[in-house]
Motif scaffolding. Structure first.
Motif, PDB file in Angstrom:
ATOM      1  N   MET A  82       0.839  -1.194   0.000  1.00 36.10           N
ATOM      2  CA  MET A  82       0.000   0.000   0.000  1.00 36.10           C
ATOM      3  C   MET A  82       0.877   1.248   0.000  1.00 36.10           C
ATOM      4  O   MET A  82       1.975   1.237   0.524  1.00 36.10           O
ATOM      5  CB  MET A  82      -0.886  -0.008   1.244  1.00 36.10           C
ATOM      6  N   ARG A  83       0.372   2.286  -0.609  1.00 36.08           N
ATOM      7  CA  ARG A  83       1.113   3.530  -0.620  1.00 36.08           C
ATOM      8  C   ARG A  83       1.443   3.956   0.808  1.00 36.08           C
ATOM      9  O   ARG A  83       0.670   3.786   1.726  1.00 36.08           O
ATOM     10  CB  ARG A  83       0.242   4.612  -1.247  1.00 36.08           C
ATOM     11  N   GLN A  84       2.644   4.482   0.938  1.00 33.26           N
ATOM     12  CA  GLN A  84       3.052   4.921   2.263  1.00 33.26           C
ATOM     13  C   GLN A  84       2.083   5.995   2.748  1.00 33.26           C
ATOM     14  O   GLN A  84       1.785   6.957   2.056  1.00 33.26           O
ATOM     15  CB  GLN A  84       4.448   5.509   2.173  1.00 33.26           C
ATOM     16  N   ASN A  85       1.582   5.786   3.956  1.00 37.50           N
ATOM     17  CA  ASN A  85       0.637   6.747   4.494  1.00 37.50           C
ATOM     18  C   ASN A  85       1.355   8.047   4.832  1.00 37.50           C
ATOM     19  O   ASN A  85       2.488   8.047   5.286  1.00 37.50           O
ATOM     20  CB  ASN A  85       0.018   6.139   5.758  1.00 37.50           C
ATOM     21  N   ARG A  95      -3.636  12.006  -2.793  1.00 43.88           N
ATOM     22  CA  ARG A  95      -4.009  12.242  -4.178  1.00 43.88           C
ATOM     23  C   ARG A  95      -2.903  13.012  -4.896  1.00 43.88           C
ATOM     24  O   ARG A  95      -2.565  12.738  -6.047  1.00 43.88           O
ATOM     25  CB  ARG A  95      -5.304  13.050  -4.175  1.00 43.88           C
ATOM     26  N   MET A  96      -2.325  13.961  -4.189  1.00 42.93           N
ATOM     27  CA  MET A  96      -1.253  14.742  -4.794  1.00 42.93           C
ATOM     28  C   MET A  96      -0.020  13.875  -5.038  1.00 42.93           C
ATOM     29  O   MET A  96       0.651  13.993  -6.057  1.00 42.93           O
ATOM     30  CB  MET A  96      -0.908  15.939  -3.897  1.00 42.93           C
ATOM     31  N   VAL A  97       0.252  12.973  -4.112  1.00 47.49           N
ATOM     32  CA  VAL A  97       1.388  12.057  -4.282  1.00 47.49           C
ATOM     33  C   VAL A  97       1.178  11.195  -5.527  1.00 47.49           C
ATOM     34  O   VAL A  97       2.091  11.006  -6.343  1.00 47.49           O
ATOM     35  CB  VAL A  97       1.560  11.168  -3.030  1.00 47.49           C
ATOM     36  N   GLU A  98      -0.036  10.674  -5.682  1.00 45.30           N
ATOM     37  CA  GLU A  98      -0.319   9.860  -6.878  1.00 45.30           C
ATOM     38  C   GLU A  98      -0.060  10.657  -8.147  1.00 45.30           C
ATOM     39  O   GLU A  98       0.552  10.176  -9.106  1.00 45.30           O
ATOM     40  CB  GLU A  98      -1.792   9.427  -6.874  1.00 45.30           C
ATOM     41  N   ALA A  99      -0.517  11.903  -8.121  1.00 48.55           N
ATOM     42  CA  ALA A  99      -0.346  12.736  -9.313  1.00 48.55           C
ATOM     43  C   ALA A  99       1.134  12.954  -9.594  1.00 48.55           C
ATOM     44  O   ALA A  99       1.595  12.847 -10.735  1.00 48.55           O
ATOM     45  CB  ALA A  99      -1.055  14.072  -9.117  1.00 48.55           C
ATOM     46  N   GLN A 124       7.528  12.926   0.549  1.00 43.25           N
ATOM     47  CA  GLN A 124       8.319  13.894   1.299  1.00 43.25           C
ATOM     48  C   GLN A 124       8.118  15.304   0.749  1.00 43.25           C
ATOM     49  O   GLN A 124       7.987  16.269   1.494  1.00 43.25           O
ATOM     50  CB  GLN A 124       9.786  13.493   1.197  1.00 43.25           C
ATOM     51  N   LEU A 125       8.069  15.398  -0.590  1.00 45.76           N
ATOM     52  CA  LEU A 125       7.856  16.706  -1.208  1.00 45.76           C
ATOM     53  C   LEU A 125       6.484  17.262  -0.809  1.00 45.76           C
ATOM     54  O   LEU A 125       6.349  18.427  -0.435  1.00 45.76           O
ATOM     55  CB  LEU A 125       7.941  16.586  -2.741  1.00 45.76           C
ATOM     56  N   VAL A 126       5.474  16.399  -0.888  1.00 41.66           N
ATOM     57  CA  VAL A 126       4.115  16.841  -0.550  1.00 41.66           C
ATOM     58  C   VAL A 126       4.043  17.258   0.911  1.00 41.66           C
ATOM     59  O   VAL A 126       3.399  18.248   1.266  1.00 41.66           O
ATOM     60  CB  VAL A 126       3.095  15.723  -0.852  1.00 41.66           C
ATOM     61  N   SER A 127       4.726  16.508   1.740  1.00 36.86           N
ATOM     62  CA  SER A 127       4.676  16.787   3.165  1.00 36.86           C
ATOM     63  C   SER A 127       5.452  18.043   3.547  1.00 36.86           C
ATOM     64  O   SER A 127       4.961  18.899   4.259  1.00 36.86           O
ATOM     65  CB  SER A 127       5.233  15.577   3.915  1.00 36.86           C
ATOM     66  N   ASP A 128       6.681  18.151   3.011  1.00 35.00           N
ATOM     67  CA  ASP A 128       7.555  19.247   3.433  1.00 35.00           C
ATOM     68  C   ASP A 128       7.293  20.536   2.658  1.00 35.00           C
ATOM     69  O   ASP A 128       7.463  21.625   3.177  1.00 35.00           O
ATOM     70  CB  ASP A 128       9.026  18.847   3.269  1.00 35.00           C
ATOM     71  N   HIS A 129       6.940  20.385   1.375  1.00 35.69           N
ATOM     72  CA  HIS A 129       6.766  21.572   0.530  1.00 35.69           C
ATOM     73  C   HIS A 129       5.492  21.445  -0.295  1.00 35.69           C
ATOM     74  O   HIS A 129       5.540  21.321  -1.519  1.00 35.69           O
ATOM     75  CB  HIS A 129       7.975  21.733  -0.405  1.00 35.69           C
ATOM     76  N   PRO A 130       4.351  21.480   0.365  1.00 37.89           N
ATOM     77  CA  PRO A 130       3.099  21.281  -0.389  1.00 37.89           C
ATOM     78  C   PRO A 130       2.890  22.313  -1.496  1.00 37.89           C
ATOM     79  O   PRO A 130       2.361  21.988  -2.548  1.00 37.89           O
ATOM     80  CB  PRO A 130       2.009  21.390   0.691  1.00 37.89           C
ATOM     81  N   ASP A 131       3.356  23.540  -1.274  1.00 36.06           N
ATOM     82  CA  ASP A 131       3.178  24.566  -2.311  1.00 36.06           C
ATOM     83  C   ASP A 131       3.967  24.211  -3.560  1.00 36.06           C
ATOM     84  O   ASP A 131       3.499  24.372  -4.681  1.00 36.06           O
ATOM     85  CB  ASP A 131       3.627  25.937  -1.797  1.00 36.06           C
ATOM     86  N   TRP A 132       5.203  23.710  -3.340  1.00 40.94           N
ATOM     87  CA  TRP A 132       6.013  23.323  -4.494  1.00 40.94           C
ATOM     88  C   TRP A 132       5.407  22.110  -5.202  1.00 40.94           C
ATOM     89  O   TRP A 132       5.436  22.013  -6.427  1.00 40.94           O
ATOM     90  CB  TRP A 132       7.456  23.017  -4.059  1.00 40.94           C
ATOM     91  N   ALA A 133       4.877  21.187  -4.415  1.00 38.76           N
ATOM     92  CA  ALA A 133       4.246  19.999  -5.025  1.00 38.76           C
ATOM     93  C   ALA A 133       3.082  20.430  -5.904  1.00 38.76           C
ATOM     94  O   ALA A 133       2.915  19.957  -7.035  1.00 38.76           O
ATOM     95  CB  ALA A 133       3.769  19.052  -3.928  1.00 38.76           C
ATOM     96  N   LEU A 191     -10.763   5.836  -5.891  1.00 35.48           N
ATOM     97  CA  LEU A 191     -10.828   5.636  -4.442  1.00 35.48           C
ATOM     98  C   LEU A 191      -9.479   6.063  -3.882  1.00 35.48           C
ATOM     99  O   LEU A 191      -8.490   6.153  -4.615  1.00 35.48           O
ATOM    100  CB  LEU A 191     -11.074   4.156  -4.116  1.00 35.48           C
ATOM    101  N   THR A 192      -9.436   6.291  -2.573  1.00 32.22           N
ATOM    102  CA  THR A 192      -8.182   6.765  -1.989  1.00 32.22           C
ATOM    103  C   THR A 192      -7.035   5.795  -2.270  1.00 32.22           C
ATOM    104  O   THR A 192      -5.936   6.203  -2.601  1.00 32.22           O
ATOM    105  CB  THR A 192      -8.356   6.943  -0.459  1.00 32.22           C
ATOM    106  N   ASN A 193      -7.294   4.502  -2.188  1.00 30.76           N
ATOM    107  CA  ASN A 193      -6.203   3.537  -2.403  1.00 30.76           C
ATOM    108  C   ASN A 193      -6.262   2.897  -3.796  1.00 30.76           C
ATOM    109  O   ASN A 193      -5.556   1.948  -4.076  1.00 30.76           O
ATOM    110  CB  ASN A 193      -6.213   2.445  -1.324  1.00 30.76           C
ATOM    111  N   LEU A 194      -7.133   3.411  -4.654  1.00 33.66           N
ATOM    112  CA  LEU A 194      -7.174   2.936  -6.039  1.00 33.66           C
ATOM    113  C   LEU A 194      -7.111   4.143  -6.972  1.00 33.66           C
ATOM    114  O   LEU A 194      -8.127   4.686  -7.400  1.00 33.66           O
ATOM    115  CB  LEU A 194      -8.453   2.130  -6.322  1.00 33.66           C
ATOM    116  N   PRO A 195      -5.885   4.584  -7.286  1.00 35.21           N
ATOM    117  CA  PRO A 195      -5.770   5.715  -8.194  1.00 35.21           C
ATOM    118  C   PRO A 195      -6.187   5.299  -9.609  1.00 35.21           C
ATOM    119  O   PRO A 195      -5.874   4.188 -10.035  1.00 35.21           O
ATOM    120  CB  PRO A 195      -4.284   6.071  -8.143  1.00 35.21           C
TER     121      PRO A 195
END
Lengths: 123, 491
Positions: B1-4, B71-75, B96-105, B379-383
């Motif tokens: 599963m995708r890393q939470n 969802r952003m990570v999947e994208a 990590q990018l989404v978490s640390d720098h959401p604006d950049w993501a 779905l959340t776990n089915l991109p």
């Protein structure tokens, strides 16, 4: 250099007028043909010293004329200068691949054409 | 599963709040070292523990569930897998990018959408330049005229002792080819001005996807509107007759409906028109509450809501859910019972997400025979893929092999998550003799845990029936898949 015979294969009458004029001014004898099939027949029959060849021609196109010329071992060393509006890199590559001696794109400078014909038609 | 992403999110919010790990751990009644593991996503945080952490951070628990971030990570992963922009080695984990720098993501995502949009336009224009005989011919004529003018002008300017007759001859060439050039240029300009290249934007479509996903594809205000309307309809009056009457009362234009359309399509068109005329205020309020949308995206979202309202009117939530549970989500039976098409019933199933009264949670996907996705709700776990063709083993593709028949399987993603997929290829418009059928495949998918509640899961529960699948080839790690079309970029 006088007396060298150039076959000019071009179907635009006003371009023919200018090219014939500058080549004759430079001392060449110029024959003009505006059709690909007739051009090939003339090359085989008259053996000019060089050919200035357009690509987009009625009947056989310039690439096919060049291909046929290079397919004839007696004509393998005939200078053929391709003069065309089709100046894309792949057109140039195609011309080189099938044996063009030189490649000049339209619009050209008169001096460029004369220099090229002089250097390849021989003296 | 995708890393939470919950751990990363906790760490980021804790730092924002100026708390140390020790102080937050104390509030959450765990050790600092355990919190450290949670923040590194090496231990899960859920249930009461997540509640305590959220309380310790002074935020609502829903902020931590990480759905939007997932969802952003999947994208981003899909972007990173595009060979046109991929770099080796792959950049840091998208999480990590989404978490640390959401604006950049978010910026990367927008940049990629813009790139896709421009690429499509450039390709369309290049194709047109290459193929349009008028353009090719015009350009050739212009070059010939320019060549004749240029050469003649050089002769006129550079030849000493040019005879009067030659001078006249070359002046005539300059004059006549100038006229030709002007005529050609004029006709070219007229041609370009009279034909418009439609700049198709991919961004509004994505905005609709995001709008539906973020709203969980359930709109309580529209459900309330349609329920209220149904309750006021006269006895023995069909809902479409009531809708047509309401439109007329509201002064709305009568609708021209294709007389050859299927009956359920005609009915749905009337209901959509009702939503447009009579549901305008509610739908505008839903859109306004969502925030800023571009005009194009807003129009597409409004259209999606008109269809949603039509579906809710034809298939009222309570009775539809009850019937679905009774008949175990048998779409044909539901379609007959509510007088709708297979696709309309299938889509309505994907909206059964009323808080406190949910149905089985379905992903919805509709694709044409080329694999082009025309509607998607993941779905959340089915991109579901945005920019590439879905795994060829998905039922959505297999359905085209036998139109009208439901194709189904239990698919296992490389992550180990299992889903029940079921799809059917349907005629989007009535078939016409001698013309190719316009088939679309409609697929629903739910977590395999819920397959027992769904009639299409029957007989698929044994281990041998499970099919190893992926999402898209580029992101799939199965090295020996015989159906692979592209090399994996994620190993």
């Amino acid at each position: 250099m006088a007396g060298k015979r150039i076959l000019l294969v071009e179907d635009e009458p006003n371009i023919v007028e200018s090219l014939r004029f500058i080549l004759e001014q430079a001392g060449f004898e110029v024959d003009v043909i505006s059709d690909g099939n007739a051009a090939l027949a003339s090359v085989i029959a008259d053996r000019p010293d060089a050919v200035v060849l357009d690509i987009m021609l009625p009947g056989m196109n310039g690439f096919d004329v060049l291909r046929a010329v290079r397919g004839d071992t007696k004509l393998a060393s005939l200078p053929v200068i391709v003069l065309t509006a089709k100046g894309q890199p792949n057109d140039r590559k195609m011309a080189e691949t099938i044996g063009a001696t030189a490649f000049i794109t339209k619009p050209f400078s008169n001096a460029e054409v004369i220099e090229c014909v002089r250097s390849h038609a021989g003296s | 599963m995708r890393q939470n992403l919950t751990g990363y999110k906790i760490r980021s919010l804790r730092r924002e709040a100026g708390l140390t790990q020790a102080s937050l751990a104390k509030k959450a009644q765990i050790s600092a070292s355990y919190l450290n593991l949670i923040e590194a996503n090496r231990r899960p945080a859920a249930g009461a523990l997540l509640d305590r952490i959220a309380a310790g951070l002074g935020i609502d628990r829903s902020v931590l569930d990480g759905r939007a971030e997932s969802r952003m990570v999947e994208a981003l992963e899909e972007i990173a897998a595009d060979p046109a922009v991929a770099v080796a080695p792959r950049p840091v984990a998208a999480e990590q990018l989404v978490s640390d720098h959401p604006d950049w993501a978010s910026f990367v995502q927008r940049l990629y959408r813009g790139y896709l949009e421009q690429s499509e336009t450039v390709m369309a224009l290049a194709d047109r330049l290459n193929r349009d005989p008028f353009l090719g011919d015009s350009v050739h004529r212009m070059l010939s005229s320019v060549t004749a003018i240029h050469s003649a002008a050089e002769i006129l300017q550079g030849t000493e002792r040019l005879s009067p007759s030659d001078r006249r001859r070359f002046l005539d060439i300059v004059s006549s080819d100038s006229e030709t050039l002007a005529r050609t240029a004029k006709s070219l300009v007229e041609f370009i001005e009279s034909t418009h290249v439609r700049m198709r934007s991919v961004t509004p479509t994505e905005a609709v996807d995001a709008f539906l996903f973020e709203s969980d594809n359930h709109f309580a205000e529209i459900e309330a509107l349609t329920e209220s309307f149904r309750s006021q309809a006269q006895d023995r009056e069909s809902v479409e007759d009531a809708a047509a009457r309401a439109v007329k009362l509201a002064g709305g234009r009568m609708l021209d409906i294709d007389p050859f359309a299927l009956p359920e399509s005609r009915r749905f068109a009337i209901l959509r028109h009702w939503a447009l005329v009579c549901g305008h205020e509610v739908i505008e309020a839903v859109l306004a509450a969502h925030g800023t949308l571009s005009p194009e995206a807003r129009e597409l979202c409004a259209q999606a809501l008109h269809s949603y309202a039509a579906g809710a009117l034809a298939m009222p939530y309570g009775p539809f859910l009850e019937a679905a549970e009774t008949w175990r989500y048998d779409i044909d039976r539901l379609a007959r019972r509510f007088g709708v098409s297979y696709e309309q019933a299938a889509h309505r199933l994907s909206t059964l997400r009323r808080p406190g009264q949910p149905g089985v949670r379905f992903a919805f996907m509709r694709s044409d025979a080329s694999g082009f996705v025309t509607k998607r709700l993941p779905l959340t776990n089915l991109p579901l893929p945005r920019h590439a063709t879905a795994c060829p083993l998905w039922a959505v593709h297999g359905a085209f092999q036998s139109p009208g028949v439901t194709v189904r399987n239990i698919g296992e993603l490389p992550s180990g998550d299992r889903f029940l997929f079921f799809a059917r290829a349907i005629d989007k418009v009535p078939a016409v003799a001698g013309r190719p059928r316009r088939l679309l495949s409609v697929m629903l998918a739910c977590n395999a845990d819920e397959a027992g509640r769904v009639i299409y899961g029957d007989g698929l529960q044994h281990e041998q029936a499970v099919v190893p699948v992926g999402t898209v080839c580029r992101l799939c790690r199965r090295p020996d898949c015989r159906h692979r079309q592209e090399a994996p970029l994620v190993v």
